[in-house]
Design a protein around this motif. Sequence first.
Motif, PDB file in Angstrom:
ATOM      1  N   ASN A   1      23.856 -41.077 -32.113  1.00 20.20           N
ATOM      2  CA  ASN A   1      23.718 -40.668 -30.810  1.00 20.20           C
ATOM      3  C   ASN A   1      25.037 -40.233 -30.435  1.00 20.20           C
ATOM      4  OD1 ASN A   1      20.990 -40.551 -30.343  1.00 20.20           O
ATOM      5  ND2 ASN A   1      21.143 -42.569 -29.614  1.00 20.20           N
TER       6      ASN A   1
ATOM      7  N   GLU B   1      19.465 -41.565 -33.503  1.00 19.57           N
ATOM      8  CA  GLU B   1      18.387 -40.591 -33.445  1.00 19.57           C
ATOM      9  C   GLU B   1      17.880 -40.253 -34.888  1.00 19.57           C
ATOM     10  OE1 GLU B   1      17.440 -35.849 -32.587  1.00 19.57           O
ATOM     11  OE2 GLU B   1      19.307 -36.499 -32.319  1.00 19.57           O
TER      12      GLU B   1
ATOM     13  N   PRO C   1      17.212 -47.118 -31.169  1.00 22.33           N
ATOM     14  CA  PRO C   1      17.038 -45.543 -30.687  1.00 22.33           C
ATOM     15  C   PRO C   1      18.346 -45.503 -29.406  1.00 22.33           C
ATOM     16  CG  PRO C   1      15.421 -46.916 -29.658  1.00 22.33           C
ATOM     17  CD  PRO C   1      16.034 -47.737 -30.875  1.00 22.33           C
ATOM     18  N   ASP C   2      18.932 -46.674 -29.381  1.00 23.40           N
ATOM     19  CA  ASP C   2      20.324 -46.377 -28.347  1.00 23.40           C
ATOM     20  C   ASP C   2      21.153 -45.697 -29.385  1.00 23.40           C
ATOM     21  OD1 ASP C   2      18.992 -47.071 -26.136  1.00 23.40           O
ATOM     22  OD2 ASP C   2      19.396 -49.109 -26.299  1.00 23.40           O
TER      23      ASP C   2
ATOM     24  N   GLY D   1      24.729 -36.933 -28.402  1.00 27.65           N
ATOM     25  CA  GLY D   1      23.301 -36.638 -28.390  1.00 27.65           C
ATOM     26  C   GLY D   1      22.334 -37.743 -27.853  1.00 27.65           C
ATOM     27  N   ARG D   2      21.058 -37.647 -27.615  1.00 31.63           N
ATOM     28  CA  ARG D   2      20.519 -38.621 -27.209  1.00 31.63           C
ATOM     29  C   ARG D   2      18.998 -38.657 -27.882  1.00 31.63           C
ATOM     30  NH1 ARG D   2      16.750 -36.728 -23.134  1.00 31.63           N
ATOM     31  NH2 ARG D   2      17.062 -34.232 -22.883  1.00 31.63           N
ATOM     32  N   THR D   3      18.196 -40.001 -27.986  1.00 31.73           N
ATOM     33  CA  THR D   3      17.051 -40.122 -28.499  1.00 31.73           C
ATOM     34  C   THR D   3      15.991 -39.788 -27.599  1.00 31.73           C
ATOM     35  OG1 THR D   3      17.786 -41.855 -30.008  1.00 31.73           O
ATOM     36  CG2 THR D   3      15.413 -41.959 -29.453  1.00 31.73           C
ATOM     37  N   GLN D   4      15.034 -38.711 -27.929  1.00 34.27           N
ATOM     38  CA  GLN D   4      14.236 -38.069 -27.276  1.00 34.27           C
ATOM     39  C   GLN D   4      12.653 -38.582 -27.347  1.00 34.27           C
ATOM     40  OE1 GLN D   4      14.563 -33.997 -26.109  1.00 34.27           O
ATOM     41  NE2 GLN D   4      16.301 -33.956 -27.463  1.00 34.27           N
ATOM     42  N   PHE D   5      12.536 -39.183 -28.774  1.00 34.41           N
ATOM     43  CA  PHE D   5      11.065 -39.497 -29.087  1.00 34.41           C
ATOM     44  C   PHE D   5      11.207 -40.886 -29.801  1.00 34.41           C
ATOM     45  CE2 PHE D   5      11.804 -34.908 -29.702  1.00 34.41           C
ATOM     46  CZ  PHE D   5      10.667 -34.354 -28.909  1.00 34.41           C
ATOM     47  N   ALA D   6      11.738 -41.881 -28.802  1.00 31.85           N
ATOM     48  CA  ALA D   6      11.753 -43.394 -29.388  1.00 31.85           C
ATOM     49  C   ALA D   6      10.310 -43.827 -29.683  1.00 31.85           C
ATOM     50  CB  ALA D   6      12.369 -44.124 -28.345  1.00 31.85           C
ATOM     51  N   HIS D   7       9.193 -43.246 -29.062  1.00 28.36           N
ATOM     52  CA  HIS D   7       8.160 -43.683 -29.344  1.00 28.36           C
ATOM     53  C   HIS D   7       7.454 -43.499 -30.742  1.00 28.36           C
ATOM     54  CE1 HIS D   7       7.395 -39.669 -28.278  1.00 28.36           C
ATOM     55  NE2 HIS D   7       6.083 -39.531 -29.087  1.00 28.36           N
TER      56      HIS D   7
ATOM     57  N   ARG E   1      13.613 -32.307 -37.609  1.00 28.26           N
ATOM     58  CA  ARG E   1      14.014 -30.678 -37.649  1.00 28.26           C
ATOM     59  C   ARG E   1      14.098 -30.141 -38.997  1.00 28.26           C
ATOM     60  NH1 ARG E   1      20.033 -32.286 -34.811  1.00 28.26           N
ATOM     61  NH2 ARG E   1      18.266 -33.542 -33.877  1.00 28.26           N
TER      62      ARG E   1
END
Length: 447
Positions: free
Chosen positions: A116, A59, A55-56, A274-280, A63
């Motif tokens: 990302n 993404e 996730p680093d 960008g960035r990862t928002q939902f790594a879970h 969507r």
Amino acid sequence: MKKAAILLLALLMLFIPSCNKKPDNGGNGEEVFDPDENLDLDNIFFDDFTNGINPDIWEIAHRKWQVTNNGVIFENVNYTADGTLVLQANGDNYAGPFKGYESDDGRRTGAAIITNKALGPGRFEVRMKILPRFGATSAIWTFYYDDVLGLNQEIDIELNVRNDFRTFWVTHWITEVIRDHSEIKMDILHNDGEYHIYRFDWHTNPRRIDYYIDNILVYSSTLNVPNHAGRFWVGHWFPEGWAGTPDFETDYMFVDWVKYTPYLNNPYVETEDGRTQFAHRYPKEPIKMPINNLISNPRFDGREEAWRKEPNSQIKFVNEGLNGPKAMHVPKNDIAYQFISGMDETFELTLTVRAKLNNLNDKGYVLVELRPLETALIDSFVIEFSKDDPEFVLGEYYEKTITFKIKPGTKRLEVSLIGSEGEGIYFDEIYLNVISKPYSLYRAQYE
């Protein structure tokens, strides 16, 4: 006003007359362009997914764009223990548990991953097996969008267009209307089940984009070349119409690795990462490599509509399955059928059918018809079930198999289950897959 003037100047610089053309490998007095010049070999990015989906770095896209699909979703992205990225696609016959983006309908859902980091000019390469069915497009692309400045900067390779896996599009954009686009047909079958390397080299000094398939240069352009960094996408999705009809249940795109090598001395406009928002929601454990069955609802416990029937049909899904809870009973003179697209004359397939007859005078058969996308018949094959079969045991399921080659002109199979005598026939499981794709890469016209 100052911002508008700067934007106008930048756009005018992009429109300076130049050329776009099929590749020229020299010999006509022109200077040969060196695509390896300025490669920054000290800063190569490479990911073969042996450690899963980081996730680093990535993404997982969740969507939707356009209106005739249900988006790309987290659940369709997985990886195997040996480092293969698995991107699942769910077609019109899907009846599984996954839901679409902001929708309860899991049909026409694709999968994609995005870097990302926004990447500038460089060499973008992906080694992958594309999704082998009509209805969705497998693609790699960069993307940057700014609605204030009116920018839509993008570089694409899109596969499976016009119901033809030898045809693909290469396109690059600087706005939503200003682009350079080419439709290319090669004697390479992209859904042959083999890994191919899809690549584009993006230069801004000089302005130029070169597109490659398996390191064969297939198209070059100096028109409308982007100059803003973009995040890099790898995946598939269901466009409106131009990739065909997704008359399948589930199939897969496989990615072996992704590689990016930046270019030195190629100026560009940096953009926000960008960035990862939902790594879970990322997959935590690898899955087994899926082996796909070309038949939709092959055990008759999924989406019943995958099997088409006549309006007055008496066909029933009954609790008489051997390896699953359901079976299909097809009475005398009744028929259930489905279409299987993405076929090619180089394919050889095996069809295995498990069925039973409850009475000695019962009979039934499976009819396989080879067709173009229209209704014309090219060839057909039959598997018959009757008491005369050596494998026959009254009231018990038994298995029969045929292997057949696809004839020239075939793009679609029609598989029909038919009851012919007595009380008809029960089908428990059907398996169809490509066992041989004897196709060699043809390079002569590009070498």
